[in-house]
Design an enzyme around this catalytic site. Structure first.
Site, short mmCIF file in Angstrom:
data_model
loop_
_atom_site.label_atom_id
_atom_site.label_comp_id
_atom_site.label_asym_id
_atom_site.label_seq_id
_atom_site.Cartn_x
_atom_site.Cartn_y
_atom_site.Cartn_z
N CYS A 25 0.62 -1.58 0.33
CA CYS A 25 -0.14 0.07 0.28
C CYS A 25 0.71 0.91 0.13
CB CYS A 25 -1.13 0.47 1.23
SG CYS A 25 -2.14 -1.16 1.36
N ARG A 58 3.96 -0.22 -4.91
CA ARG A 58 3.50 -1.20 -3.63
C ARG A 58 2.51 -1.69 -3.60
NH1 ARG A 58 5.67 0.83 0.92
NH2 ARG A 58 7.70 2.04 1.14
N TRP A 108 -2.76 -2.66 -1.63
CA TRP A 108 -2.89 -4.31 -2.20
C TRP A 108 -3.67 -5.02 -1.30
CZ3 TRP A 108 -0.95 -8.33 0.97
CH2 TRP A 108 -0.62 -9.37 -0.11
N ASN A 144 -1.79 1.41 5.49
CA ASN A 144 -1.19 0.75 5.62
C ASN A 144 -0.70 -0.18 6.35
OD1 ASN A 144 1.07 -1.31 4.21
ND2 ASN A 144 2.19 0.79 4.08
N GLY A 145 -1.19 -1.20 6.35
CA GLY A 145 -0.76 -2.17 7.10
C GLY A 145 -1.94 -2.79 7.89
N GLU A 175 16.81 -18.28 -7.47
CA GLU A 175 16.07 -16.83 -8.30
C GLU A 175 15.44 -16.69 -9.71
OE1 GLU A 175 16.04 -12.97 -9.18
OE2 GLU A 175 16.04 -13.99 -7.07
N LYS A 187 12.15 -15.75 -10.19
CA LYS A 187 11.11 -14.80 -11.49
C LYS A 187 10.36 -14.87 -12.56
CE LYS A 187 13.82 -11.82 -10.02
NZ LYS A 187 13.34 -11.35 -8.58
N GLU A 217 7.08 -15.07 -10.45
CA GLU A 217 6.44 -13.91 -10.33
C GLU A 217 6.11 -13.55 -11.65
OE1 GLU A 217 9.01 -12.10 -6.72
OE2 GLU A 217 10.58 -12.43 -8.76
N HIS A 239 16.06 -38.27 -5.82
CA HIS A 239 15.97 -38.27 -4.66
C HIS A 239 14.50 -38.31 -4.83
CE1 HIS A 239 19.73 -39.50 -2.87
NE2 HIS A 239 20.47 -38.50 -3.42
N LYS A 268 5.74 -4.77 -4.03
CA LYS A 268 6.91 -4.71 -3.46
C LYS A 268 7.84 -4.50 -2.03
CE LYS A 268 11.16 -3.36 -6.15
NZ LYS A 268 11.93 -4.37 -6.71
#
Length: 607
Positions: free
Chosen positions: A2, A27, A74, A98-99, A479, A483, A486, A502, A602
């Site tokens: 947010c 955000r 968000w 925000n929160g 990584e 990506k 995402e 395995h 983000k």
């Protein structure tokens, strides 16, 4: 998560707030809204979805007023729609938040018992009603805000405006970041300096538990006890031009091409060019007698820390633990007295990493942080900050910040190895020389665009993709898989290549591409053996390797991206770049939203 912006000034507030929200959209982009004071009354405009939708609403129904607040969301409580979009109003007050307010259900029940009617599913509306209840009971805005804050449990950054109080904006933070910008006859609130940089060159950061009252004349800060306090005002060097796309299609594409600069600028900060030695800030501990390092981070930063573990163990012979921050902060691990907690974060505001920082400090650990935003909350609470110089990173998927983090950790490992007597001056200079070679080698990676796009065409048709690496290349495989997940929404998993037999080898058939990170200098023969096992079962091998490795892999790999030759010490930094480029090229083929992938934001400032 947010983004918040507020202004009390002399010019129309809505356009100023909207442009700040543009800079904060990374955000959150589930919904957005702006509220301003017009002739003493509060007016709102809100829209579900991205800021473009709010822009159309504002074009159809502009907002006047010179005092206002804005928000890009968000979603945490309530689905992303206009009803749940911020700002939220109740009676004489309007707020953005925000929160997460953890006790909102109890507060809501209390307020409903008093006849309050709720229109949304959000925890934020509960705060608005509580605040308005205190105002209705006769408290002035300042006292009503303080009374409200004392009732809240959880993490929050809040901005508040009040009807008939055109020259007042109140902000508060507990767990989530909030900054105050000082202008000429106007004041600003923002979730971070990126939002405020084009508006104010002087910024103060609220400490945890702080709240503030802004007027056109300035700011008054208060701590969680309601006592007036002073907060340092800092100059901000960031300029608005740094956050444009500069002709690239996406921020991610631009930021991928900024890898060489981010690596080079970070090296300039950490290496003395005359002596070719790593230069660290003053340390509150002696690396020679350091007993243990505990690394923690989230997302891509965790994988950077995983690479750092290999370096610190191999070069400096330091015992290293590593955990994702959301686990470490609750695992209560035994910690060695005098150890170092090494935390990694692009924003310096990541909630789980910040919480872990505080638990490590409480356990008596020295705190060292690797940050892109040095004046963030984590930076202010650390004993030592190792600042990377990646510049603003707007795309949600981290790119150049990841290689800058690796660069810092590589340099730190060299410095610790020298301090512990494990390498001499010549050994340090050799390793530093290999680091200094990386920026120019990084530019060469982009010449492999055709081969990477050939890989992308295969990956784009898949539902599942496996990434393989061994040794220090295993975190780079992780990584790459992250990506791809995402920004393309393709399921991908990374494995240490030796683990395939395995269990995961049962997944392999002709429809599952296998992306291998395998420079010829790092456990190459063993990796080739693993790839041959996969190919024998129909796997389509896609390999990132060097010229020597490419010769060995012909006939095994379907597509090979030939990487520049580098010292194996720095290979993880270089090989991180093409796996990110691959995800980007696949996303283009899939037509997904590269910069703002669904469900992600983000800066993760809530648990």
């Amino acid at each position: 998560m947010c983004g918040i912006c507020g202004v009390v000034g002399t010019r129309p507030a809505a356009p100023v707030i909207f442009e700040a929200l543009r800079r904060l959209e990374y955000r959150g982009y589930d919904s957005a809204g702006i509220a301003t004071l017009v002739d003493g009354q509060i007016e709102r405009r809100r829209a579900a979805g991205k800021l473009d939708n709010l822009e159309r609403v504002l074009e159809a129904a502009p907002l006047a007023g010179t005092t206002g607040i804005g928000h890009t969301r968000w979603a945490t409580h309530g689905v992303p729609n206009e009803t749940n979009a911020h700002p939220h109003s109740a009676g004489q007050v309007t707020i953005v938040h925000n929160g997460i307010i953890e006790n909102f259900e109890a507060l809501r029940a209390e307020l409903e018992a008093k006849g309050r009617v709720f229109l949304s599913d959000t925890d934020t509306e509960t705060v608005a009603h509580l605040l308005d209840q205190y105002v209705s009971d006769g408290l002035p805005p300042r006292e009503a805000a303080f009374a409200t804050l004392r009732r809240l449990e959880g993490a929050y950054a809040i901005a508040m405006i009040f009807a008939d109080h055109d020259d007042m904006l109140i902000g508060a933070r507990h767990g989530a970041p909030l900054a105050v910008g000082f202008g000429d006859g106007e004041m600003f609130l923002g979730s971070d300096s990126l939002a405020l940089a084009p508006l104010a060159r002087r910024i103060a950061y609220l400490e945890d538990g702080d709240w503030c009252v802004l007027t056109r004349a300035g700011a008054q800060f208060y701590d969680e006890r309601g006592e007036a306090v002073e907060r340092p005002i800092q100059q901000v060097a960031l300029i608005a031009g740094q956050v444009g796309k500069d002709g690239y299609r996406h921020y991610m594409e631009k930021e991928l091409h900024e890898h060489p600069v981010a690596i080079g600028q970070t090296l300039q900060r950490m290496i003395d060019p005359a002596t070719r030695r790593v230069v660290l800030p003053e340390l509150p501990f002696d690396p020679e007698s350091l007993p243990r390092v505990s690394i923690t981070a989230c997302g891509s930063a965790f994988f950077a820390g995983f690479v750092g573990r290999y370096w610190l163990e191999a070069l400096a012979r330091l015992p290293v633990d590593i955990d994702v921050a959301s686990e470490m902060r609750y695992r209560n691990p035994p910690l060695t007295p005098g150890g170092v907690g090494l935390l990694i974060s692009q924003s310096g505001e990541t909630a789980d990493t910040l919480g872990t920082l505080r638990s490590l400090r409480a356990a008596g650990q020295h705190i060292m942080s690797v940050l892109n935003v040095e004046h963030s909350t984590m930076g202010r609470e650390s004993d030592v900050v190792l600042g990377m110089v990646a510049g603003p990173e707007i795309s949600v998927a981290s790119t150049k910040a990841f290689t800058a983090q690796l660069t810092v950790l590589a340099a730190l490992s060299v410095a610790f190895a020298r301090a512990r007597g494990l390498i001499d001056a010549a050994g340090e200079q050799a390793l530093v020389a290999s680091l200094l070679d990386v920026p120019s080698r990084a530019t060469e990676v982009f010449a492999q665009g055709d081969a990477i796009r050939a890989m992308a065409a295969i990956v784009a048709e898949a539902r599942d993709v496996l990434y393989l690496g061994r040794g220090i290349c295993y975190p780079i495989a992780q990584e790459g898989a992250l990506k791809l997940k995402e920004i393309t929404y393709i399921h991908a998993e990374a494995y240490a290549a030796g683990e395939m037999k395995h269990g995961p080898i049962s997944l392999i058939d002709r429809s599952v591409p296998i992306v291998a990170i395998c420079p010829s200098t790092i456990l190459f023969d063993k990796t080739v053996s693993n790839l041959q096992e996969a190919r024998a079962r129909g796997g389509r091998i896609l390999a990132f390797t060097d010229a020597i490795g490419a010769e060995r892999l012909r006939g095994i790999a379907e597509v090979i991206v030939v990487m520049p030759d580098v010292d194996p010490f720095v290979a993880p930094i270089l090989y991180a770049i093409p796996v990110q480029v691959l995800a980007y090229e696949v996303a283009l083929l899939k037509g997904t939203d590269v910069d703002q992938p669904r469900n992600l934001a983000k800066s993760v400032t809530v648990e």
